[in-house]
Design an enzyme around this catalytic site. Structure first.
Site, short mmCIF file in Angstrom:
data_model
loop_
_atom_site.label_atom_id
_atom_site.label_comp_id
_atom_site.label_asym_id
_atom_site.label_seq_id
_atom_site.Cartn_x
_atom_site.Cartn_y
_atom_site.Cartn_z
N TYR A 203 0.76 -1.26 -0.08
CA TYR A 203 0.17 0.05 0.31
C TYR A 203 0.90 1.29 0.05
CZ TYR A 203 -2.77 4.08 1.57
OH TYR A 203 -3.21 5.13 1.63
N HIS A 254 -2.29 0.26 7.25
CA HIS A 254 -3.54 0.26 6.37
C HIS A 254 -4.18 -1.25 6.61
CE1 HIS A 254 -5.91 1.56 2.58
NE2 HIS A 254 -5.49 2.70 2.98
#
Length: 448
Positions: A203, A254
């Site tokens: 991410y 995340h």
């Protein structure tokens, strides 16, 4: 005029008189206002609620425009959720908009509760985003009608400007450190650093080459938590060594780790001296934050996925987080979020509002209004808006030397160019979901 359902721009009921219902069967019903509501020919009232879909930043935006019977007086709100754009538009067009017609836009608390309760099974991110679009537009109207910027309606300035953080990423500690120092030269004292993990779809990092970019577009990559845990902590520690202590470093997990893995990460990144570690746990695992607090002294931030302000209360009461990552669109607007911010102040938790590219400039202006007016403010995430986005949204908040300054114009200070927006239509409904369709190395579904 029947509500247009075209891709890119959508208009709901046009006026209180003669408006056509969404199904084209006749005039939209103007519901009776509360008995104590202001009345008379000179009273302000809502005459139209319009929604617009556009993507000048690349991700879909849902913009709500609430119009009044005072010429030129309207408000703008952000209802953006790039994965459920059409559902949110429908809630505004088919349910909230008709309910607002003929009502006094000044009565924000009453209208917020009215719309919230209008769906018996209330809440959820789709309804809350729709509600936020309307709510923020009402605050914009109130500021314009009073001749005051919204931060003045929220209590006035608690600071001159809001410290912002920008994003950098890379594959090696050296290149990431160089980008951190370059951001510091531009005035940023806070920088989020994301580290690419070899062989896994990480991410917040750009692809190394076109082959990797193509795999990502097709979502052919996978996620490997163990590789992340082995690779990222030493890189973060090296980045800290290279940049020194003159800049704050942030990192976003995340929500991709289990609670036990998150505890390990907290322990491993102690020496990186992070300003905060974001979303080490998913909302479903929030009960484990007490164990993360015990695992180390790394400041913890969470909340961008929360759609109800009450979801933060156990974390505040237990004093197990340091930063509330609030997202005004998903929480239902300024009306509930300002109450959450007050609670953060009472519990000694600072705010770090969500401000990536999928929060429109209208939403960012609402963020800045809260940032400037609250003693609880910590740091503001700041997206780099593209030229197309700045074209569509005149007055968009843009960082100057790492800070965001409030507009002194009445309302939010951001406008919306309806002629420009047609050049930036949104993609097909599922197109923006692709980035979230992540899987683990064993083929099981992973949180994005």
């Amino acid at each position: 005029m029947t509500a247009a359902k075209t891709r890119g721009t959508t208009e709901s009921a046009e006026t209180a008189e003669g408006a056509t219902a969404a199904d084209g069967t006749g005039a939209a019903e103007v519901l009776a206002p509360a008995p104590w509501a202001r009345s008379g020919s000179d009273s302000l009232r809502v005459t139209a609620v319009r929604t617009f879909l556009c993507a000048p930043q690349g991700c879909p935006y849902v913009i709500v425009r609430v119009e009044t019977n005072q010429p030129g007086l309207y408000g703008l709100g952000c209802a953006s959720d790039p994965q459920r754009t059409l559902a949110i538009r429908s809630v505004v067009d088919d349910y909230f908009g008709p309910m607002l017609l003929g009502r006094d836009p000044h009565d924000i608390e009453d209208l917020h509760r009215l719309l919230l309760n209008s769906g018996y099974w209330r809440g959820g991110s789709i309804a809350q985003n729709a509600l936020a679009g309307v709510d923020v537009a009402l605050w914009d109207i109130k500021g314009k009608a009073a001749g005051l910027p919204v931060h003045q309606l929220l209590g006035g300035r608690a600071r001159e400007a809001a410290e912002a953080y920008t994003h950098v990423d890379g594959h090696e500690a050296g290149e990431i450190a160089e980008r951190v120092l370059a951001a510091a030269e531009r005035g940023y004292r806070h920088v989020r650093v994301q580290v690419a993990v070899p062989g896994t779809d990480t991410y917040g990092t750009a692809p190394r080459d076109e082959a990797e970019a193509r795999r990502r577009r097709l979502r052919a990559g996978s996620w490997d938590s163990l590789s992340y845990l082995r690779h990222v902590p030493p890189v973060l520690r090296e980045i800290r060594e290279r940049v020194g202590t003159g800049v704050e470093l942030l990192h976003d997990v995340h929500e991709r780790l289990t609670p036990s893995q998150a505890r390990e990460l907290v322990h491993e990144v102690e020496d990186a001296r992070l300003f905060f570690l974001e979303d080490a746990l998913a909302p479903e695992d929030a009960a484990h934050f007490g164990q993360l607090r015990a695992a180390g002294s790394v400041p913890l931030a969470v909340g961008e996925l929360y759609h109800d302000i009450t979801m933060y209360l156990p974390l505040l009461e237990q004093r197990v987080i340091d930063f509330a990552r609030i997202r005004i669109p998903t929480l239902g607007g300024l009306t509930p979020t300002r109450k959450l911010v007050a609670a953060c102040e009472l519990f000694g938790v600072r705010t770090a509002p969500h401000g990536p590219g999928d929060v429109s400039p209208v939403g960012m202006a609402a963020n800045v209004a809260l940032d400037i007016s609250s003693p609880a403010f910590g740091v503001q995430e700041a997206a780099a808006f593209k030229e197309a986005t700045l074209e569509v949204f005149p007055g968009a908040p843009v960082p100057r030397e790492g800070r965001l300054y409030p507009s002194e114009q009445p309302g939010l200070g951001v406008d919306f160019d309806e002629s420009a927006v047609r050049r930036y239509p949104v993609t097909e409904p599922l197109e923006h979901d692709r980035w979230a369709l992540l899987r683990n190395t064993d083929g099981s579904v992973q949180r994005p």
